[in-house]
Design a protein around this motif. Sequence first.
Motif, PDB file in Angstrom:
ATOM      1  N   HIS A  32       0.805  -1.221   0.000  1.00  0.00           N
ATOM      2  CA  HIS A  32       0.000   0.000   0.000  1.00  0.00           C
ATOM      3  C   HIS A  32       0.841   1.276   0.000  1.00  0.00           C
ATOM      4  O   HIS A  32       0.467   2.266  -0.630  1.00  0.00           O
ATOM      5  CB  HIS A  32      -0.935   0.013   1.221  1.00  0.00           C
ATOM      6  N   ARG A 115      -9.897 -10.343   3.516  1.00  0.00           N
ATOM      7  CA  ARG A 115     -10.270  -8.923   3.477  1.00  0.00           C
ATOM      8  C   ARG A 115      -9.293  -8.075   4.287  1.00  0.00           C
ATOM      9  O   ARG A 115      -8.994  -6.938   3.931  1.00  0.00           O
ATOM     10  CB  ARG A 115     -11.700  -8.733   4.009  1.00  0.00           C
ATOM     11  N   SER A 118      -6.242  -6.317   2.770  1.00  0.00           N
ATOM     12  CA  SER A 118      -6.383  -5.084   2.001  1.00  0.00           C
ATOM     13  C   SER A 118      -6.499  -3.860   2.917  1.00  0.00           C
ATOM     14  O   SER A 118      -6.740  -2.760   2.439  1.00  0.00           O
ATOM     15  CB  SER A 118      -7.629  -5.163   1.095  1.00  0.00           C
TER      16      SER A 118
END
Length: 276
Positions: A32, A115, A118
């Motif tokens: 990220h 999930r 992320s």
Amino acid sequence: MDTFSTVALGVLQGITEFLPVSSSGHLVIGQHLLGWKEPNVFFDVCLHVGTFLAVALVFRRDIALLVRGGLNWLRHPLSGNPHERDEARRIFTLVLWGTVPTGIIGFAFKDLFERLFSSVTAVGFSLLVTGTLLWLSRRKSLSWGLSPIDMRFRHALLVGLAQGLAIAPGLSRSGTTIAVGLLLGLQREWAGRYSFLLFVPAVLGAVTLEAFHLKAVPHPLSPVLWGTVAAAVTGVVALRFLLAMVQRGCFHVFAPYCWALGTISLAVMLFHHGNP
């Protein structure tokens, strides 16, 4: 992938897989914030094979005991009792009990964990939890305590539960399992050994599941092989260093790093959302 990239990722995997700082958490943050790319499935499998080889080398005697105990258990599965004195069978039974909650959690909450991969925010909070567990374990980091013979199956279930929860990125598998083991009163040396004996069936299961998703093998293979070797070699060094720190009662020194990385991750995400 070029050889430099695969070796760099192999070194990163070997270090962060065993030090209690969460390899998955570093990957999520890197993806990220630094633009890293997640390795393809084949390379990911090879990296896990590399770290497994590191564990197999360092804990070869314990793994031999584990296999021998498993064969004994298969021949006489109902002959054991909670006070079993045979070391090999006892270790196998403890690993079996510890693996059960890990498997249940992994399958039951697979979608949730995916999930979380992320979410840098979730990783930041998880790193803070990891650091707190490491810090709390400092008062329980004893050279004396529960040995494999003294350890009860409820202790194995609790450590296995910790390993299952550590599938979440940011919760270090080694950090969480060793810290929980120390908090339960396990000997320093046995807490480290038991954590990585639980790693054996966990990583074999993960590699098997990942292998089913293989679609193609990259060509040429040499960069991947160098990355695997790098993961194995650095894994041995990191693993021996970690075990020495646990044995010396210094396991908690990794806590500030986890707190710092978790805090920075949360601060960056807060700043990012506040400044579109």
